[in-house]
Scaffold this active site. Structure first.
Site, PDB file in Angstrom:
ATOM      1  N   GLU A 136       6.736 -36.306   4.800  1.00 51.77           N
ATOM      2  CA  GLU A 136       7.789 -36.334   3.791  1.00 51.77           C
ATOM      3  C   GLU A 136       8.820 -37.334   4.298  1.00 51.77           C
ATOM      4  O   GLU A 136       9.197 -37.309   5.477  1.00 51.77           O
ATOM      5  CB  GLU A 136       8.414 -34.956   3.593  1.00 51.77           C
ATOM      6  CG  GLU A 136       7.447 -33.898   3.072  1.00 51.77           C
ATOM      7  CD  GLU A 136       6.896 -34.201   1.687  1.00 51.77           C
ATOM      8  OE1 GLU A 136       7.597 -34.883   0.901  1.00 51.77           O
ATOM      9  OE2 GLU A 136       5.764 -33.777   1.392  1.00 51.77           O
ATOM     10  N   ASP A 192       1.597 -42.993   3.739  1.00 50.42           N
ATOM     11  CA  ASP A 192       1.943 -42.387   5.030  1.00 50.42           C
ATOM     12  C   ASP A 192       1.613 -43.341   6.177  1.00 50.42           C
ATOM     13  O   ASP A 192       2.362 -43.434   7.154  1.00 50.42           O
ATOM     14  CB  ASP A 192       1.183 -41.070   5.218  1.00 50.42           C
ATOM     15  CG  ASP A 192       1.442 -40.079   4.099  1.00 50.42           C
ATOM     16  OD1 ASP A 192       2.333 -39.241   4.250  1.00 50.42           O
ATOM     17  OD2 ASP A 192       0.744 -40.151   3.072  1.00 50.42           O
ATOM     18  N   HIS A 246       5.988 -30.230  -2.146  1.00 52.04           N
ATOM     19  CA  HIS A 246       6.587 -31.343  -1.405  1.00 52.04           C
ATOM     20  C   HIS A 246       7.015 -30.931   0.002  1.00 52.04           C
ATOM     21  O   HIS A 246       8.041 -31.365   0.504  1.00 52.04           O
ATOM     22  CB  HIS A 246       7.758 -31.950  -2.186  1.00 52.04           C
ATOM     23  CG  HIS A 246       7.352 -32.466  -3.529  1.00 52.04           C
ATOM     24  ND1 HIS A 246       6.533 -33.566  -3.694  1.00 52.04           N
ATOM     25  CD2 HIS A 246       7.628 -32.006  -4.785  1.00 52.04           C
ATOM     26  CE1 HIS A 246       6.333 -33.767  -4.988  1.00 52.04           C
ATOM     27  NE2 HIS A 246       6.978 -32.836  -5.660  1.00 52.04           N
ATOM     28  N   ASP A 299       1.017 -29.671   1.387  1.00 51.47           N
ATOM     29  CA  ASP A 299       0.355 -30.819   0.760  1.00 51.47           C
ATOM     30  C   ASP A 299      -0.978 -31.133   1.429  1.00 51.47           C
ATOM     31  O   ASP A 299      -1.961 -31.478   0.758  1.00 51.47           O
ATOM     32  CB  ASP A 299       1.267 -32.050   0.813  1.00 51.47           C
ATOM     33  CG  ASP A 299       2.430 -31.942  -0.165  1.00 51.47           C
ATOM     34  OD1 ASP A 299       2.444 -30.987  -0.964  1.00 51.47           O
ATOM     35  OD2 ASP A 299       3.324 -32.811  -0.128  1.00 51.47           O
TER      36      ASP A 299
END
Length: 237
Positions: A49, A147, A194, A199
């Site tokens: 995140e 990512d 989130h 996730d």
């Protein structure tokens, strides 16, 4: 030097003949090789995140990692880390990030955290080194290319341990949506929490669905037709 008969008796006394020791060594060596090959097939699932998607100014605020085998069975759960970031950066997040990270409790957790980026990389790297051989296991996740950009920049030592290829579930999703629209309707929907660990778990479940419903095992009939078609093509050529 031991005589032949005495040496044989001593070998039998400690568990077997020379031949048995050789056979045991082969079995143990084969088992070790199989274990090594199995570890090389593992996948390193990561979700981050961030404060946004701008690699030049945004930062990682949460990260989680799971290790699966090639059949998508979870073998190990890595650290789920909240990384401290300055309030100024959090205040400059987009409205979307402020809303979702605020609702999930992540923004509050980041403000309370004392974890640095360097500490987080050390913990992640220590974990994957225990679970995977260097340079062989790919990074996996949903839209994991995003990512990867942040990991390449902020955690280069962690990324050096992984294979250069990635397994991106979103690629399979988009192909399924185009090629198998009926099956796609039954694909698991994301809960959109989130949060990093949630996730990842959803991504693994999604790929399990595609594996079971799209990457179907060939029946004997299908195998026969494939062989026949291959032989026909050879004959024509």
């Amino acid at each position: 030097m031991l005589g032949g008969s005495l040496g044989s008796r001593l070998l039998r006394g400690v568990g077997g003949t020379r031949g048995q020791f050789r056979a045991r060594g082969v079995r143990e060596g084969g088992a070790a090789m199989a274990a090594g090959e199995s570890m090389a097939q593992r996948m390193v699932w990561v979700d981050l995140e961030m404060t946004g998607l701008d690699i030049e100014k945004d930062q990682i605020i949460e990260m989680a990692c799971l290790i699966t085998d090639s059949d998508l069975n979870i073998l190990a759960e890595g650290p789920n880390l909240i990384i401290k970031q300055p309030d100024e950066l959090l205040d400059s997040m987009s409205d979307w990030c402020k809303e979702h990270h605020g609702k999930s409790g992540l923004t509050k957790a980041v403000k309370e955290s004392t974890m640095t980026l360097q500490q987080a990389e050390y913990e992640f790297l220590s974990f994957v080194r225990q679970q995977t051989p260097p340079g062989l296991c790919p990074l996996a996740g949903n839209s994991v290319h995003a990512d990867k950009k942040f990991l390449d920049k902020y955690m280069p030592q962690f990324m050096k341990h992984l294979h250069y290829r990635i397994i991106d579930v979103s690629t399979v999703k988009e192909l399924c949506r185009r090629w198998y629209p009926e099956e796609y309707e039954f694909a698991p929907k994301k809960a959109a929490s989130h949060r990093a660990l949630d996730d990842i778990s959803e991504s693994i479940k999604e790929l399990q669905f595609y594996r079971n419903n799209i990457f179907k095992k060939k029946t004997d009939e299908k195998k026969r037709k494939i062989i026949e078609n291959g032989e026909n093509e050879k004959t024509v050529s």
